[in-house]
Design a protein around this motif. Structure first.
Motif, PDB file in Angstrom:
ATOM      1  N   LEU A 145       2.474   3.067   4.756  1.00 54.37           N
ATOM      2  CA  LEU A 145       1.908   2.964   3.416  1.00 54.37           C
ATOM      3  C   LEU A 145       1.571   4.344   2.874  1.00 54.37           C
ATOM      4  O   LEU A 145       1.397   5.298   3.642  1.00 54.37           O
ATOM      5  CB  LEU A 145       0.649   2.104   3.437  1.00 54.37           C
ATOM      6  N   ALA A 146       1.441   4.423   1.573  1.00 55.05           N
ATOM      7  CA  ALA A 146       0.999   5.663   0.934  1.00 55.05           C
ATOM      8  C   ALA A 146      -0.465   5.895   1.283  1.00 55.05           C
ATOM      9  O   ALA A 146      -1.202   4.943   1.577  1.00 55.05           O
ATOM     10  CB  ALA A 146       1.184   5.550  -0.576  1.00 55.05           C
ATOM     11  N   PRO A 147      -0.913   7.149   1.248  1.00 56.04           N
ATOM     12  CA  PRO A 147      -2.336   7.416   1.498  1.00 56.04           C
ATOM     13  C   PRO A 147      -3.201   6.593   0.536  1.00 56.04           C
ATOM     14  O   PRO A 147      -2.893   6.485  -0.654  1.00 56.04           O
ATOM     15  CB  PRO A 147      -2.477   8.913   1.216  1.00 56.04           C
ATOM     16  N   GLY A 148      -4.258   6.006   1.062  1.00 55.90           N
ATOM     17  CA  GLY A 148      -5.154   5.214   0.230  1.00 55.90           C
ATOM     18  C   GLY A 148      -4.726   3.773   0.052  1.00 55.90           C
ATOM     19  O   GLY A 148      -5.422   2.991  -0.587  1.00 55.90           O
ATOM     20  N   GLU A 149      -3.581   3.396   0.614  1.00 51.62           N
ATOM     21  CA  GLU A 149      -3.140   2.001   0.538  1.00 51.62           C
ATOM     22  C   GLU A 149      -3.506   1.280   1.833  1.00 51.62           C
ATOM     23  O   GLU A 149      -3.488   1.863   2.904  1.00 51.62           O
ATOM     24  CB  GLU A 149      -1.628   1.893   0.348  1.00 51.62           C
ATOM     25  N   ARG A 150      -3.800   0.006   1.700  1.00 49.99           N
ATOM     26  CA  ARG A 150      -4.090  -0.852   2.837  1.00 49.99           C
ATOM     27  C   ARG A 150      -3.419  -2.197   2.590  1.00 49.99           C
ATOM     28  O   ARG A 150      -3.034  -2.512   1.470  1.00 49.99           O
ATOM     29  CB  ARG A 150      -5.596  -1.085   3.003  1.00 49.99           C
ATOM     30  N   VAL A 151      -3.342  -3.015   3.632  1.00 43.17           N
ATOM     31  CA  VAL A 151      -2.854  -4.379   3.506  1.00 43.17           C
ATOM     32  C   VAL A 151      -3.940  -5.301   4.013  1.00 43.17           C
ATOM     33  O   VAL A 151      -4.500  -5.086   5.094  1.00 43.17           O
ATOM     34  CB  VAL A 151      -1.553  -4.603   4.313  1.00 43.17           C
ATOM     35  N   LYS A 152      -4.249  -6.308   3.229  1.00 42.43           N
ATOM     36  CA  LYS A 152      -5.234  -7.316   3.613  1.00 42.43           C
ATOM     37  C   LYS A 152      -4.500  -8.628   3.846  1.00 42.43           C
ATOM     38  O   LYS A 152      -3.593  -8.974   3.100  1.00 42.43           O
ATOM     39  CB  LYS A 152      -6.271  -7.480   2.503  1.00 42.43           C
ATOM     40  N   VAL A 153      -4.900  -9.324   4.905  1.00 38.41           N
ATOM     41  CA  VAL A 153      -4.337 -10.635   5.199  1.00 38.41           C
ATOM     42  C   VAL A 153      -5.299 -11.681   4.652  1.00 38.41           C
ATOM     43  O   VAL A 153      -6.486 -11.687   4.994  1.00 38.41           O
ATOM     44  CB  VAL A 153      -4.118 -10.841   6.710  1.00 38.41           C
TER      45      VAL A 153
END
Length: 170
Positions: A145-153
């Motif tokens: 991911l790009a810096p500052g991006e996250r993935v939430k389930v």
């Protein structure tokens, strides 16, 4: 880049886990999900495996090394392991592996219950942004991911992946 569909990842993860356990000659694994997304993934994985094995749950809030910095999450739940840990082959399931700190906390908690014969790590997503030398044995997908991006389930059913941008990164 679009996020993968968990419903498409789970059947392959079930096949990979079955092959992994077979190769290691593990016949009676004990399944443990890390609260809360890991528990959702564990339930979906057990369904994909066609298994009615009991599922243990871990809430690692008190074991995190950033507890004093981040404070206690308002929805801390007790861990529940409906089986012994000592000398058992455990399958530890998490939703998103990023830094490795949640898994480290889970391992610390598990060892407070006893010394397992082995621990197999399963993760729906590996964000490949490790701070600790922890890698999944079975993974649904690896993303960068790009810096500052996250993935939430989101869940529990159906499982949905949601991309998030941290406020400081925008």
């Amino acid at each position: 880049m679009s996020l993968p569909d968990p419903a498409e990842l789970l059947p392959r993860m079930a096949r990979d886990l079955t092959a992994h356990l077979h190769a290691r000659r593990i016949e009676t694994p004990r399944f443990i999900g890390i609260h809360s997304g890991g528990v959702w993934v564990a339930r979906a994985l057990l369904e994909a495996l066609g298994s009615d094995a009991p599922l243990g749950t871990l809430d690692v809030s008190f074991y995190r090394d950033d507890f004093t910095r981040n404070g206690l999450h308002p929805q801390v739940r007790p861990s529940a392991l409906p089986f012994e840990v000592e000398n058992q082959h455990l399958v530890l399931i998490d939703d998103v592996l990023m830094s490795g700190r949640t898994v480290r906390a889970a391992l610390n908690e598990l060892f407070d219950y006893g010394r397992p014969a082995s621990v197999t790590l399963v993760s729906l997503l590996d964000l490949d942004d490790r701070e600790l030398p922890i890698r999944p044995d079975v993974v649904g997908a690896t993303l960068s991911l790009a810096p500052g991006e996250r993935v939430k389930v989101l869940g529990p059913a159906p499982l949905v992946l949601q991309r998030q941008v941290l406020a400081s990164a925008s």
